[in-house]
Design an enzyme around this catalytic site. Structure first.
Site, PDB file in Angstrom:
ATOM      1  N   GLY B  63     -25.266  22.742 -15.812  1.00 42.62           N
ATOM      2  CA  GLY B  63     -24.032  23.581 -15.961  1.00 42.62           C
ATOM      3  C   GLY B  63     -23.090  23.303 -14.544  1.00 42.62           C
ATOM      4  CB  SER B  64     -20.631  25.490 -13.329  1.00 40.38           C
ATOM      5  OG  SER B  64     -19.707  25.255 -12.122  1.00 40.38           O
ATOM      6  CB  SER B  65     -19.823  20.625 -10.504  1.00 38.47           C
ATOM      7  OG  SER B  65     -18.286  20.981 -10.834  1.00 38.47           O
TER       8      SER B  65
END
Lengths: 402, 136
Positions: B63-65
């Protein structure tokens, strides 16, 4: 890890405590991946988020006297003047965003507040070594532009912008840029929305670098944007290849570097329909409270399309389109902003869907075309029915979604 | 298996001890409730279970950084961060988060470990020494 004498000086604090801490974090990352040395970068993108961790780390770096050597572009938080004027944020939330703004300004970042910098404001050259964080940004610069970035976190990209170097490992090296998973797409890619669902197949595709076949000879920038964003919602992907489309995959053989795929995955129409219906979208056939677009940020081409669909009509529910300040400014000059505002919608610059400015929709149901837009704000209590853009626009005009 | 020691490779330094929870799916720590450590993600392998103070055995992060680190940070503010993380596929986002927040994390574990470890075991992860010990 071997460090140059200059980096040894940085490690010892010659350039301040902030730079020393940034380098320490990067050395830790480098050692994890057995990087032999550090190499310079020439561009960076930091996934600013205005979350507590983000502010904690940015302010810590400011206090330690850090300044970015390579001024990075940054992600959106929320547009403070816009949402303050509309009374949509509390004074605490406004103060938090103000502190984030001040911290990143003090670090010398480019305050672009946009999550699609690869479209216009921060476009690297082929083979350029860069440090890009942000879900869709890392795969885009690697896969589409042929630049070289590992899948940096917001913090590691900020460290890289401060030190001006990154550890040499992973996608910086030729041999690691080859694909290992063959993904045969049998599902029909009807529109850019189809790439949102294809990207959400991370669990079926599994870890590695996917090589897609069956996607035709052209993907729009928005299709690449959607594919990368959703690959990094359903999994963790720094790069992909599309045979005959992306620069490092002129042929299947080139994409795999002459090796055999480790596994082959087939994606069918049923796979896409199942993930939409059972995993990511609320059920349809219901009234909706709002429509939210722009996760990742909406392009000018999409804004123009929306304006064409909304010309002379009235929306039944609030219609928010998140985009870059550059796109909003262009849309205003092109007369598109007025058309959308006359219909009852608006373009919002510098803003992300996962921010406190949307808390008025807690417990409400919206429509969006982006699974990523539905995924993260779930923590804030926002619910979404996910549909293609045309169905979303129809729903916003009627107040009810199919 | 009590006292059995397995080799591993340090990613983030430190020593942590806790009860094992195994996830077949990758984890996004943002979709974890900070107050309880409960995994909120729909259809996740350990949906509804808590990772608070546990030694998590899982493939890696996803998922998101952006918010992966915030998820860990929020758990830390509630003193509910994992005691240790034992992963197979390191990726920079989770690695950076673990180093910055000083949570012990290891990979390249002796394959034998995966054959014997089960939910509820108590383990000590010594990232500095490169060892995992099953204590129960």
């Amino acid at each position: 890890m071997e460090l140059t004498s200059d980096l040894k000086d940085m490690e010892k604090g010659k350039y301040g405590e902030g730079a020393a801490l940034a380098l320490k974090v990067q050395i830790g990352i480098g050692e994890c991946f057995d990087a032999p040395r550090m190499v310079p970068i020439t561009n960076a993108h930091v996934a600013l988020s205005n979350q507590e961790m983000d502010l904690w780390f940015a302010e810590k770096m400011v206090k330690l006297g850090a300044k970015t050597k390579i001024p990075p572009t940054v992600n959106p938080g929320f547009c403070l003047p816009y949402f303050s004027a509309k009374n949509m944020v509390t004074s605490e939330e406004a103060d938090h965003m103000k502190r984030t703004h001040e911290a990143y300004r003090a670090l010398g970042c480019r305050l672009t507040y946009n999550c699609t910098p690869y479209m216009d404001t921060n476009v690297p050259f082929p083979n350029e070594i860069v440090a890009f964080s942000e879900s869709s940004a890392t795969p885009f610069v690697n896969s589409v532009w042929g630049a070289r970035s590992n899948r940096e976190s917001a913090q590691s990209a900020l460290c890289a912008a401060i030190t001006g170097v990154v550890p040499e490992y992973g996608l910086l090296l030729d041999e690691n840029r080859k694909g290992n998973i063959l993904v045969k797409v049998e599902a029909e890619m009807k529109s850019d929305f189809s790439y949102n669902l294809l990207g959400y197949m991370g669990r079926k595709i599994g870890p590695g670098i996917p090589v897609f076949v069956g996607l035709g000879s052209y993907l729009s920038p928005e299709a690449h944007r959607n594919l990368g964003a959703e690959l990094n919602t359903s999994g963790a992907y720094a790069m992909y290849h599309v045979v005959g489309v992306t620069p490092e995959a002129p042929t299947l053989e080139a994409a795999f570097g002459g090796r055999e795929p480790e596994r082959t995955v087939t994606i069918t129409e049923e796979d896409l329909a199942r993930v939409l219906e059972t995993e990511i979208s609320d059920p349809g056939n219901r009234d909706i409270d709002f429509a939210l677009f722009g996760c990742p940020h909406t392009s000018i081409r999409e804004v123009r399309y929306m304006a064409e669909r909304l010309q002379g009509k009235k929306l039944a529910v609030p219609f928010w389109v998140m985009t870059s300040s550059l796109t909003k400014s262009s849309a205003e000059k092109m007369g598109l902003l007025k058309i959308i505002q006359d219909a009852g919608g608006d373009l919002v610059e510098d803003t992300c869907s996962d921010q406190p400015c949307w808390h008025l929709y807690k417990g409400r149901v919206g429509v969006t075309e982006s699974p990523k837009c539905a995924y993260y704000p779930r923590k804030r209590g926002l619910e979404f029915v996910i549909r293609d853009l045309d169905t979303c626009i129809d729903a916003a005009l009627k107040g009810r979604v199919k | 298996m009590s006292g059995k020691v397995f080799s591993c490779h340090k990613i983030s330094e430190g020593v942590g001890e806790g009860e094992v929870i195994i996830s077949r799916d990758e984890i996004m720590f943002y979709l974890v409730r900070p107050e309880t450590g409960e995994v909120l993600e729909k259809a996740h392998d350990i949906e509804g279970k808590s990772v608070a103070k546990k030694a998590i055995v899982f493939p890696g992060g996803k998922g998101s950084s952006v918010v992966q680190s915030d998820g860990l940070f929020q758990l830390m503010l509630q003193h509910n961060q994992p005691a240790a993380m034992i992963i197979q596929y390191p990726e920079t986002v989770l690695v950076a988060g673990a180093i910055i927040m000083e949570i012990p994390m290891v990979d390249k574990v002796d394959p034998e470990f995966y054959k014997v470890v089960k939910n509820g075991d108590r383990v000590k992860v010594d990232a500095n020494a490169g060892t995992i010990t099953i204590l129960n």
